[in-house]
Scaffold this motif. Structure first.
Motif, mmCIF file in Angstrom:
data_model
loop_
_atom_site.group_PDB
_atom_site.id
_atom_site.type_symbol
_atom_site.label_atom_id
_atom_site.label_comp_id
_atom_site.label_asym_id
_atom_site.label_seq_id
_atom_site.Cartn_x
_atom_site.Cartn_y
_atom_site.Cartn_z
ATOM 1 N N PHE A 1 7.816 29.782 7.611
ATOM 2 C CA PHE A 1 8.114 28.414 6.723
ATOM 3 C C PHE A 1 9.367 27.883 6.770
ATOM 4 O O PHE A 1 9.860 27.002 6.960
ATOM 5 C CB PHE A 1 7.311 28.241 5.614
ATOM 6 N N GLU A 2 10.196 28.973 5.857
ATOM 7 C CA GLU A 2 11.444 28.288 5.724
ATOM 8 C C GLU A 2 12.396 28.123 6.794
ATOM 9 O O GLU A 2 13.255 27.439 6.665
ATOM 10 C CB GLU A 2 12.207 29.626 4.733
ATOM 11 N N GLU A 3 12.266 29.008 7.740
ATOM 12 C CA GLU A 3 13.126 28.788 9.016
ATOM 13 C C GLU A 3 12.663 27.309 9.951
ATOM 14 O O GLU A 3 13.720 26.643 10.156
ATOM 15 C CB GLU A 3 12.849 29.863 10.179
ATOM 16 N N ARG A 4 11.208 26.942 9.532
ATOM 17 C CA ARG A 4 11.008 25.743 10.039
ATOM 18 C C ARG A 4 11.602 24.474 9.280
ATOM 19 O O ARG A 4 11.999 23.462 9.779
ATOM 20 C CB ARG A 4 9.558 25.786 10.410
ATOM 21 N N ALA A 5 11.334 24.778 7.846
ATOM 22 C CA ALA A 5 11.713 23.905 6.978
ATOM 23 C C ALA A 5 13.304 23.520 7.337
ATOM 24 O O ALA A 5 13.888 22.258 7.067
ATOM 25 C CB ALA A 5 11.601 24.077 5.716
ATOM 26 N N ALA A 6 14.233 24.612 7.136
ATOM 27 C CA ALA A 6 15.657 24.507 7.320
ATOM 28 C C ALA A 6 15.859 23.715 8.508
ATOM 29 O O ALA A 6 16.881 22.679 8.605
ATOM 30 C CB ALA A 6 16.293 25.972 7.560
ATOM 31 N N ALA A 7 15.229 23.980 9.732
ATOM 32 C CA ALA A 7 15.455 23.083 11.093
ATOM 33 C C ALA A 7 15.066 21.785 10.700
ATOM 34 O O ALA A 7 15.573 20.707 11.445
ATOM 35 C CB ALA A 7 14.652 23.959 12.158
ATOM 36 N N MET A 8 14.256 21.251 9.802
ATOM 37 C CA MET A 8 14.145 20.045 9.730
ATOM 38 C C MET A 8 14.774 19.433 8.379
ATOM 39 O O MET A 8 14.714 18.305 8.094
ATOM 40 C CB MET A 8 12.480 19.753 9.071
#
Length: 547
Positions: free
Chosen positions: A356-363
């Protein structure tokens, strides 16, 4: 004297006709306001004063002056406001202007939203597929027999002519199809309402059939949908999930139990598979206290689909092919983000948090004020921000929280600037009424993270707009509010012999500030849909006897 139009912020369970006096038309409903809430009327015309009178003895209980009229360009109206928020005594009252024109009675009560919530949530029961349904509203019976008992055939999943059990679930909208992606945002919102307002919802009776022994009525209805969702996961054990289950084209305006055309499971999509994962992870969490074995089944299904997605990271778009029913095609980044967030919250396993955190940071930890089924990243951000679990990366957590609050402030300001309290500002499009309701989620989540009375009041203003405080002086919800929508694009309502439509459903709304058409054939502005309905139920759930 100029004609005047008064529109109050309130609810009603029956349509009421406006009173007419001396050429002045006053449109009010017959219920009212929460005692502690802001109580505001939008008045079109030059009105300088008003009074509030008690219904039984006509005694004046409040006197007030209106604001200076403001011109709002999109509706081309000069509107002033009458505010009697400081009056909190429970009872029934009516508003009267200085020329003697009066409204129907309104009620001030802490339970003013109960009937509206009941009717709107029961609308999901009346949407049930694969069974007979029957409900009463305002003395009329709405019903159909068991429908779509041959769902569905596997011609498009590699097994031509073979049938397997896909009965159950909810009809999606004004048509009778069933769509995984739209189920995702709908269950996501409804489960979030349970998470936030469980004390109010747990004991709220919905008078449902006993289809889930031991479950509260609210979760019983959600389980009807998850029971069906299991059938959308491919039976080969791969974890893939069919995008939808429909006939090749929309049914004509016939009753649900008269729709006997063959219906099919479609091929899978990555968005449907990820959305399924998010829903089932939520279901595992919230159903666990009532049926641990069923909750484990939900979790196992979620994990199977998540593992498939991890092994297949590429976007798999759904292609309509022979189908002419709803496409619900969208990228899958938001759905994968949501799947990771819900699995982390359910299992507390760090790999899902990392995902989640990796995807959220990418967004860039983005939070949207205007969102729907095509982008459910807000659901993921809200689950993460509200979670009390340990292990969050501080920078990610702080940025998401900050973005949630910033967006809530923007929504609040737009609601304050609109003469009818509409917090979406000047944006109008297919299903915009659903977005207006959905903004209550942004506001309530922000209020949990950074309490601000203005957030809850803006959510109330959104509800009020949908239920009559708007340009049309009409409710966008069938069977509720002032002069409610009468001709929704809904095959059940169009096929029966009743004058009134099936009750409790939010219609989509106009594509401009004055562009709504209450016409059955105008599906672009007057259809109903579960993703808009789930938003309305959430919005109302936040104000169930919470005083």
């Amino acid at each position: 004297m100029k004609n005047l139009l008064i529109v109050l912020t309130f609810l009603v369970v029956t349509a009421c006709q406006p009173e007419k006096k001396t050429g002045i038309t006053i449109h009010l409903n017959s219920i009212g306001f929460l005692p502690s809430a802001k109580k505001t009327a939008s008045i079109v015309g030059e009105v300088k004063s008003f009074v509030l009178k008690r219904e039984d003895d006509h005694a004046v209980v409040f006197k007030g002056e209106t604001t200076v009229p403001v011109l709002q360009q999109d509706v081309d109206q000069h509107v002033c406001l009458a505010d009697f928020s400081s009056f909190t005594e429970e009872g029934k009252y009516y508003l009267e202007t200085q020329d003697g024109s009066r409204s129907v009675s309104v009620e001030i009560s802490p339970t003013v939203y109960h009937d509206a919530f009941y009717t709107s949530m029961r609308a999901f029961y009346l949407w049930r597929c694969g069974t007979a349904v029957e409900g009463e509203h305002n003395g009329q019976i709405f019903s159909h027999g068991p429908c779509h008992l041959h769902d569905g055939y596997d011609d498009f999943t590699g097994n031509p002519g073979q049938w397997r059990d896909g009965t159950g679930g909810w009809h999606d909208a004004g048509d009778y199809g069933k769509y995984t992606v739209n189920a995702g945002i709908t269950l996501g919102m409804l489960f979030l309402a349970w998470d936030q307002f469980q004390p109010q919802l747990e004991q709220f009776p919905l008078n449902l059939p006993e289809t889930a022994p031991g479950f509260p009525d609210y979760l019983k209805e959600l389980k009807w949908e998850t029971d069906w969702l299991f059938s959308m996961q491919y039976p080969d054990g791969s974890g893939r999930v069919s995008h939808k289950l429909t006939r090749l084209n929309f049914a004509p305006f016939i009753a649900a139990d008269a729709d006997t055309a063959r219906r099919y499971f479609t091929e899978w999509s990555s968005a449907a598979t990820a959305s399924f994962t998010g829903m089932m992870a939520q279901a595992a969490r919230y159903f666990q206290p009532y049926d641990a074995d069923y909750a484990q089944k939900c979790l196992d299904a979620a994990l199977l689909s998540y593992d498939f997605l991890q092994k297949n990271p590429e976007y798999k778009r759904f292609e309509q092919g022979d189908f002419k029913t709803g496409g619900y095609q969208s990228p899958d980044e938001d759905d994968r983000l949501w799947a990771a967030a819900e699995l982390w919250e359910t299992t507390d396993e760090s790999k899902y948090l990392t995902d989640f955190e990796e995807r959220a940071a990418a967004m860039d930890c983005q939070v949207d004020e205007d969102w729907d089924w095509a982008d459910v990243s807000n659901l993921a951000m809200f689950t993460y921000a509200l979670s009390e679990k340990e292990g969050k990366t501080p920078e990610v957590s702080e940025k998401i929280t900050q973005n949630i609050v910033t967006v809530a402030n923007e929504i609040t300001e737009k609601g304050r600037q609109d003469v009818y309290g509409r917090p979406l500002g000047g944006r109008y499009y297919w299903g915009c009424n659903g977005t207006v309701a959905r903004q209550a989620i942004n506001l309530q989540v922000a209020n949990r993270l950074s309490p601000n009375p203005a957030y809850r009041q803006t959510a109330l203003d959104a509800i009020s707009h949908l239920l009559g405080r708007n340009y049309y002086n009409r409710s966008f919800v069938t069977g509720l509010g002032i002069s409610p929508a009468m001709h929704p694009h809904d095959r059940r309502s169009g096929a029966d012999e009743l004058t009134d439509p099936w009750p409790g459903y939010l219609v989509g709304g106009g594509h401009s500030a004055t562009g709504w058409n209450d016409l059955e054939e105008d599906y672009a502005t007057n259809e109903i849909a579960i993703n808009w309905q789930g938003a309305l139920v959430y919005a109302l759930a936040g104000f169930l006897a919470d005083e």
